[in-house]
Design a protein around this motif. Structure first.
Motif: not given
Ligand code: FAD
Ligand code: PYC
Length: 416
Positions: A64, A72-73, A77, A79, A207, A366, A368, A370
């Motif tokens: 990370e 985004n995690t 919001t 949902i 990375v 928007t 993921g 859930k």
């Molecule tokens: P992330 O939690 O973004 O994790 C990806 C990680 O990769 C990050 O921590 C980042 O730092 C890391 N990273 C990136 N590049 C590198 C690299 N080169 N080397 C190492 N690490 C790296 N979804 C819903 O279902 N319901 C909702 O209500 C909802 N509301 C939302 C509201 C907002 C304001 C936002 C922004 C998003 C919302 N979403 C919602 C979408 C949801 O948050 C995301 O789809 C989901 O959290 C993605 O999870 P993830 O683990 O894939 O990504």
């Protein structure tokens, strides 16, 4: 961690929390792993957990670049619902919803999953037709969803104004099993459980390159903390997926946009459910702390800045005040943005890639959060077995070439 008695808890609190055990080790990167996950959000951490738990791959690292859950995690919001239109999506999102229902017990970590119901409003004849189509499609594939009249919608959510307003409420689709969870608890819960199974969680480790051998297969990753050899790399980097995949020479059909949310000052429990409005681009729920959690639409322009345009949140607040006039005098405490990775059909990619040993989980746009447990579960299967789980088999990269799109633009709910 052992439960504390009230007195012992107080003593530990007053002593600056000395003696509290860390939830996961501060792991140092090793020279080699069986699998490396790029991205310490819910999807990446969950994938590492299921790799260890279900596929007995324990020489796994999550890399990370910032801190766990800082993407985004920790910005969404929260949902949770599974009321998507097509069978492929309903299977994926409902797989996740079923896992949410036991996640606190499975991880032994309270993710505060609350099935308070998600109600999606219809304001136009077109909205009504689309929503009813979703209700019928969902029920046909065994996913709960029901159509409410305006009066039923008001009975379910008393603060809702169904009077003579600019966007009249013509009805609503209600998924009672939908709701919310505590977002960072999801990251922490998976991190702690994965760590307990031997997974190394390495924060502040970006990375910066992906090296391939003479056959083109993944060989190692370059990081800001050194080179790490591995035959398998799973990318779960959300808004930065295009940047990471480019390191292996792969271009994906993704666009990254800022999406923003905001919270009000905390008030007593007043808002019993989640309400979303696709047409007005606003959605609202109340956190257990009492804040109203409000989200807006995406910006119109691609960007990597973690903040959205002020006019976008202004528009969402106007809509919220119209739908719920009792909130007009509430003060907003803070707002923030995240970078969401959007595919042309608004469905994710969870797949093998043309590079042997490289796997990708992205395109959640928007929506993921859930999907976190379901997505992580099937992604771990794909990485461990080098073949898709039946649930993620349709979510390929190739669909953008062969035309087998899964068009969920209407179910995605947030305009993007
Ligand atoms: P992330 O939690 O973004 O994790 C990806 C990680 O990769 C990050 O921590 C980042 O730092 C890391 N990273 C990136 N590049 C590198 C690299 N080169 N080397 C190492 N690490 C790296 N979804 C819903 O279902 N319901 C909702 O209500 C909802 N509301 C939302 C509201 C907002 C304001 C936002 C922004 C998003 C919302 N979403 C919602 C979408 C949801 O948050 C995301 O789809 C989901 O959290 C993605 O999870 P993830 O683990 O894939 O990504
Ligand atoms: O996917 O339900 C959703 C959602 C709500 C707010 C942002 N995304």
């Amino acid at each position: 961690m052992q439960p504390f008695s009230g007195l012992s808890l107080l003593r530990r609190g007053l002593s600056g929390q000395r003696g509290w055990t860390q939830q996961w080790r501060r792991a140092e990167p090793k020279g080699a792993y069986d699998a490396v996950i790029v991205g310490g959000g819910g999807h990446g951490l969950g994938t590492a957990y299921y790799l260890a738990k279900e596929h007995h791959l324990t020489r796994v690292a999550v890399l990370e670049k910032g801190w766990i859950g800082g993407g985004n995690t920790g910005r969404n919001t929260t949902i949770i619902r599974s009321n998507y239109l097509f069978g492929e999506s309903a299977a994926l999102y409902d797989h996740a919803l079923k896992l949410w229902e036991n996640l606190s017990q499975v991880l032994n970590y309270n993710v505060m999953f609350s099935q308070r119901g998600v109600m999606m409003l219809a304001h136009t004849v077109h909205d009504t037709q689309v929503s009813k189509r979703h209700v019928h499609a969902n029920r046909a594939s065994g996913v709960d969803n029901e159509w409410l009249t305006p009066a039923d919608a008001k009975a379910f959510c008393p603060p809702l104004n169904i009077g003579d307003i600019r966007y009249p409420v013509l009805g609503a689709a209600l998924q009672r099993r939908g709701g919310t969870a505590r977002h960072d608890a999801v990251a922490w819960g998976y991190a702690r459980a994965a760590d307990a199974l031997g997974v190394d969680i390495i924060e502040n480790c970006e990375v910066t390159g992906i090296r391939r051998d003479s056959n083109g297969a993944v060989e190692s990753v370059e990081t800001t903390r050194g080179l790490i050899r591995t035959p398998k790399v799973g990318v779960a980097a959300a808004g930065h997926t295009s940047v990471v995949m480019k390191m292996a020479g792969i271009q994906l059909p993704l666009e990254s946009y800022p999406l923003q949310a905001l919270v009000s000052e905390p008030v007593k429990p007043i808002f019993p459910c989640v309400v979303m409005s696709n047409t007005i681009h606003a959605y609202i729920s109340q956190s257990d702390k009492g804040e109203l959690v409000i989200g807006a639409g995406t910006d119109a322009y691609t960007s990597y800045t973690q903040r959205g345009g002020l006019h976008i949140s202004g528009h969402a607040l106007e809509a919220v005040c119209e739908l719920f006039p009792m909130f007009r005098r509430l003060r907003m405490l803070r707002n923030w943005g995240g970078i969401v990775d959007v595919t042309p059909d608004r469905s994710p990619i969870i797949a093998k890639t043309p590079v042997p040993g490289l796997y990708v989980n992205c395109g959640w746009g928007t929506g993921g959060f859930k999907a976190t447990p379901g997505s992580a579960h099937v992604f771990a299967f794909t990485i461990a077995r080098d073949e898709p789980h039946p649930i993620n088999a349709p979510f390929t990269i190739e669909r953008f070439r062969d035309g087998h799109l899964i068009d969920e633009a209407a179910a995605a709910a947030v305009a993007h």
